[in-house]
Design a protein around this motif. Structure first.
Motif, PDB file in Angstrom:
ATOM      1  N   VAL A   7      35.382  27.507  11.119  1.00 29.97           N
ATOM      2  CA  VAL A   7      36.306  28.459  11.727  1.00 29.97           C
ATOM      3  C   VAL A   7      35.827  28.709  13.148  1.00 29.97           C
ATOM      4  CG1 VAL A   7      37.256  30.776  11.596  1.00 29.97           C
ATOM      5  CG2 VAL A   7      36.758  29.514   9.506  1.00 29.97           C
ATOM      6  N   SER A   8      36.706  28.521  14.083  1.00 29.53           N
ATOM      7  CA  SER A   8      36.334  28.758  15.482  1.00 29.53           C
ATOM      8  C   SER A   8      37.124  29.943  16.022  1.00 29.53           C
ATOM      9  CB  SER A   8      36.593  27.516  16.340  1.00 29.53           C
ATOM     10  OG  SER A   8      37.955  27.193  16.322  1.00 29.53           O
ATOM     11  N   GLU A   9      36.575  30.540  17.046  1.00 31.37           N
ATOM     12  CA  GLU A   9      37.250  31.664  17.684  1.00 31.37           C
ATOM     13  C   GLU A   9      38.457  31.128  18.454  1.00 31.37           C
ATOM     14  OE1 GLU A   9      36.188  34.798  21.156  1.00 31.37           O
ATOM     15  OE2 GLU A   9      34.686  34.515  19.593  1.00 31.37           O
ATOM     16  N   PRO A  10      39.578  31.828  18.394  1.00 30.06           N
ATOM     17  CA  PRO A  10      40.760  31.381  19.138  1.00 30.06           C
ATOM     18  C   PRO A  10      40.467  31.312  20.646  1.00 30.06           C
ATOM     19  CG  PRO A  10      41.291  33.229  17.689  1.00 30.06           C
ATOM     20  CD  PRO A  10      39.813  33.073  17.673  1.00 30.06           C
ATOM     21  N   ALA A  11      41.154  30.432  21.316  1.00 24.00           N
ATOM     22  CA  ALA A  11      40.983  30.294  22.762  1.00 24.00           C
ATOM     23  C   ALA A  11      41.391  31.586  23.463  1.00 24.00           C
ATOM     24  CB  ALA A  11      41.821  29.131  23.271  1.00 24.00           C
ATOM     25  N   LYS A  12      40.684  31.900  24.538  1.00 25.25           N
ATOM     26  CA  LYS A  12      41.039  33.082  25.315  1.00 25.25           C
ATOM     27  C   LYS A  12      42.312  32.824  26.091  1.00 25.25           C
ATOM     28  CE  LYS A  12      36.430  34.912  25.679  1.00 25.25           C
ATOM     29  NZ  LYS A  12      35.319  35.313  26.523  1.00 25.25           N
ATOM     30  N   ARG A  13      43.186  33.841  26.072  1.00 25.68           N
ATOM     31  CA  ARG A  13      44.463  33.743  26.786  1.00 25.68           C
ATOM     32  C   ARG A  13      44.595  34.963  27.688  1.00 25.68           C
ATOM     33  NH1 ARG A  13      49.044  32.143  22.765  1.00 25.68           N
ATOM     34  NH2 ARG A  13      50.047  31.633  24.735  1.00 25.68           N
ATOM     35  N   PRO A  14      45.327  34.822  28.792  1.00 29.07           N
ATOM     36  CA  PRO A  14      45.453  35.951  29.724  1.00 29.07           C
ATOM     37  C   PRO A  14      46.481  36.982  29.266  1.00 29.07           C
ATOM     38  CG  PRO A  14      46.630  34.057  30.580  1.00 29.07           C
ATOM     39  CD  PRO A  14      45.947  33.601  29.322  1.00 29.07           C
ATOM     40  N   TYR A  15      46.088  38.234  29.315  1.00 32.12           N
ATOM     41  CA  TYR A  15      46.953  39.348  28.938  1.00 32.12           C
ATOM     42  C   TYR A  15      47.064  40.336  30.096  1.00 32.12           C
ATOM     43  CZ  TYR A  15      47.054  38.224  23.950  1.00 32.12           C
ATOM     44  OH  TYR A  15      47.274  37.629  22.742  1.00 32.12           O
ATOM     45  N   GLU A  64      47.335  49.357  35.265  1.00 37.11           N
ATOM     46  CA  GLU A  64      47.662  48.018  34.776  1.00 37.11           C
ATOM     47  C   GLU A  64      46.657  47.010  35.304  1.00 37.11           C
ATOM     48  OE1 GLU A  64      51.207  44.924  35.637  1.00 37.11           O
ATOM     49  OE2 GLU A  64      51.844  46.833  34.754  1.00 37.11           O
ATOM     50  N   PHE A  65      46.211  46.130  34.414  1.00 36.62           N
ATOM     51  CA  PHE A  65      45.244  45.096  34.757  1.00 36.62           C
ATOM     52  C   PHE A  65      45.800  43.741  34.317  1.00 36.62           C
ATOM     53  CE2 PHE A  65      43.115  49.064  33.875  1.00 36.62           C
ATOM     54  CZ  PHE A  65      42.383  49.260  35.036  1.00 36.62           C
ATOM     55  N   GLN A  66      45.860  42.800  35.227  1.00 35.68           N
ATOM     56  CA  GLN A  66      46.398  41.455  34.978  1.00 35.68           C
ATOM     57  C   GLN A  66      45.264  40.488  34.625  1.00 35.68           C
ATOM     58  OE1 GLN A  66      49.742  40.481  35.383  1.00 35.68           O
ATOM     59  NE2 GLN A  66      50.315  42.596  35.791  1.00 35.68           N
ATOM     60  N   ASP A  67      45.634  39.428  33.931  1.00 32.61           N
ATOM     61  CA  ASP A  67      44.730  38.304  33.646  1.00 32.61           C
ATOM     62  C   ASP A  67      43.453  38.709  32.919  1.00 32.61           C
ATOM     63  OD1 ASP A  67      46.446  36.384  34.912  1.00 32.61           O
ATOM     64  OD2 ASP A  67      45.729  37.112  36.840  1.00 32.61           O
ATOM     65  N   VAL A  68      43.567  39.580  31.945  1.00 29.32           N
ATOM     66  CA  VAL A  68      42.417  39.965  31.128  1.00 29.32           C
ATOM     67  C   VAL A  68      42.295  38.943  30.003  1.00 29.32           C
ATOM     68  CG1 VAL A  68      41.418  41.738  29.648  1.00 29.32           C
ATOM     69  CG2 VAL A  68      42.746  42.407  31.678  1.00 29.32           C
ATOM     70  N   GLY A  90      46.483  55.809  25.488  1.00 26.84           N
ATOM     71  CA  GLY A  90      47.230  54.701  24.902  1.00 26.84           C
ATOM     72  C   GLY A  90      46.849  53.375  25.525  1.00 26.84           C
ATOM     73  N   VAL A  91      47.152  52.302  24.784  1.00 25.28           N
ATOM     74  CA  VAL A  91      46.862  50.925  25.227  1.00 25.28           C
ATOM     75  C   VAL A  91      48.062  50.054  24.924  1.00 25.28           C
ATOM     76  CG1 VAL A  91      45.359  48.914  24.918  1.00 25.28           C
ATOM     77  CG2 VAL A  91      44.414  51.220  24.693  1.00 25.28           C
ATOM     78  N   GLU A  92      48.449  49.213  25.877  1.00 27.31           N
ATOM     79  CA  GLU A  92      49.537  48.252  25.691  1.00 27.31           C
ATOM     80  C   GLU A  92      49.048  46.885  26.144  1.00 27.31           C
ATOM     81  OE1 GLU A  92      54.034  47.392  27.435  1.00 27.31           O
ATOM     82  OE2 GLU A  92      53.090  49.332  27.789  1.00 27.31           O
ATOM     83  N   LEU A  93      49.268  45.873  25.309  1.00 28.09           N
ATOM     84  CA  LEU A  93      48.889  44.498  25.630  1.00 28.09           C
ATOM     85  C   LEU A  93      50.124  43.618  25.667  1.00 28.09           C
ATOM     86  CD1 LEU A  93      45.927  44.075  23.124  1.00 28.09           C
ATOM     87  CD2 LEU A  93      45.783  44.733  25.514  1.00 28.09           C
ATOM     88  N   LYS A  94      50.172  42.743  26.656  1.00 30.10           N
ATOM     89  CA  LYS A  94      51.280  41.800  26.741  1.00 30.10           C
ATOM     90  C   LYS A  94      50.710  40.430  27.156  1.00 30.10           C
ATOM     91  CE  LYS A  94      55.752  40.911  28.756  1.00 30.10           C
ATOM     92  NZ  LYS A  94      56.753  41.315  29.740  1.00 30.10           N
ATOM     93  N   LEU A  95      50.970  39.448  26.318  1.00 29.63           N
ATOM     94  CA  LEU A  95      50.532  38.088  26.625  1.00 29.63           C
ATOM     95  C   LEU A  95      51.282  37.585  27.845  1.00 29.63           C
ATOM     96  CD1 LEU A  95      48.899  35.567  25.822  1.00 29.63           C
ATOM     97  CD2 LEU A  95      50.832  34.931  24.361  1.00 29.63           C
ATOM     98  N   GLN A  96      50.553  37.064  28.814  1.00 30.67           N
ATOM     99  CA  GLN A  96      51.170  36.532  30.014  1.00 30.67           C
ATOM    100  C   GLN A  96      51.689  35.123  29.734  1.00 30.67           C
ATOM    101  OE1 GLN A  96      47.966  38.849  32.749  1.00 30.67           O
ATOM    102  NE2 GLN A  96      48.752  36.982  33.602  1.00 30.67           N
ATOM    103  N   GLU A  97      52.865  34.858  30.207  1.00 33.89           N
ATOM    104  CA  GLU A  97      53.481  33.544  29.998  1.00 33.89           C
ATOM    105  C   GLU A  97      52.918  32.522  30.946  1.00 33.89           C
ATOM    106  OE1 GLU A  97      55.727  32.972  27.551  1.00 33.89           O
ATOM    107  OE2 GLU A  97      55.533  35.042  26.928  1.00 33.89           O
TER     108      GLU A  97
END
Length: 97
Positions: A7-15, A64-68, A90-97
């Motif tokens: 089992v590997s850790e999922p790849a990091k993606r920008p949020y 707001e913080f980009q590319d986390v 509060g916290v809101e996360l959105k996957l960047q396209e």
């Protein structure tokens, strides 16, 4: 012992991470609730003062913080630097396209 599955850790993606703050204490004065904020162990805010930036108690403030980079967990660190402890509303996360 033979390895059956790896089992590997999922790849990091920008949020995009939005953090919501409000000073709930009507008696608090500017400079009393200050803190440092880090995301994924990267410093984002130093001596952050909600009351000063929001313009008053019970006023909503959004940062707001980009590319986390996030794989499976978001690490938020709040380090108290003032008289009152840090607060996060509060916290809101959105996957960047």
């Amino acid at each position: 012992m033979q390895e059956m599955a790896k089992v590997s850790e999922p790849a990091k993606r920008p949020y995009t991470v939005k953090l919501y703050f409000t000073e709930h204490n009507l008696d608090a004065a500017p400079g009393e609730r200050t803190f440092n904020l880090s995301l994924q162990e990267e410093s984002k805010l130093q001596d952050f003062d909600i009351l000063s930036e929001a313009g008053g108690a019970r006023h909503l403030l959004v940062k707001e913080f980009q590319d986390v980079p996030i794989s499976s967990r978001l690490k938020i660190q709040l380090e108290q630097t003032g008289k009152l402890p840090p607060v996060l509303s509060g916290v809101e996360l959105k996957l960047q396209e």
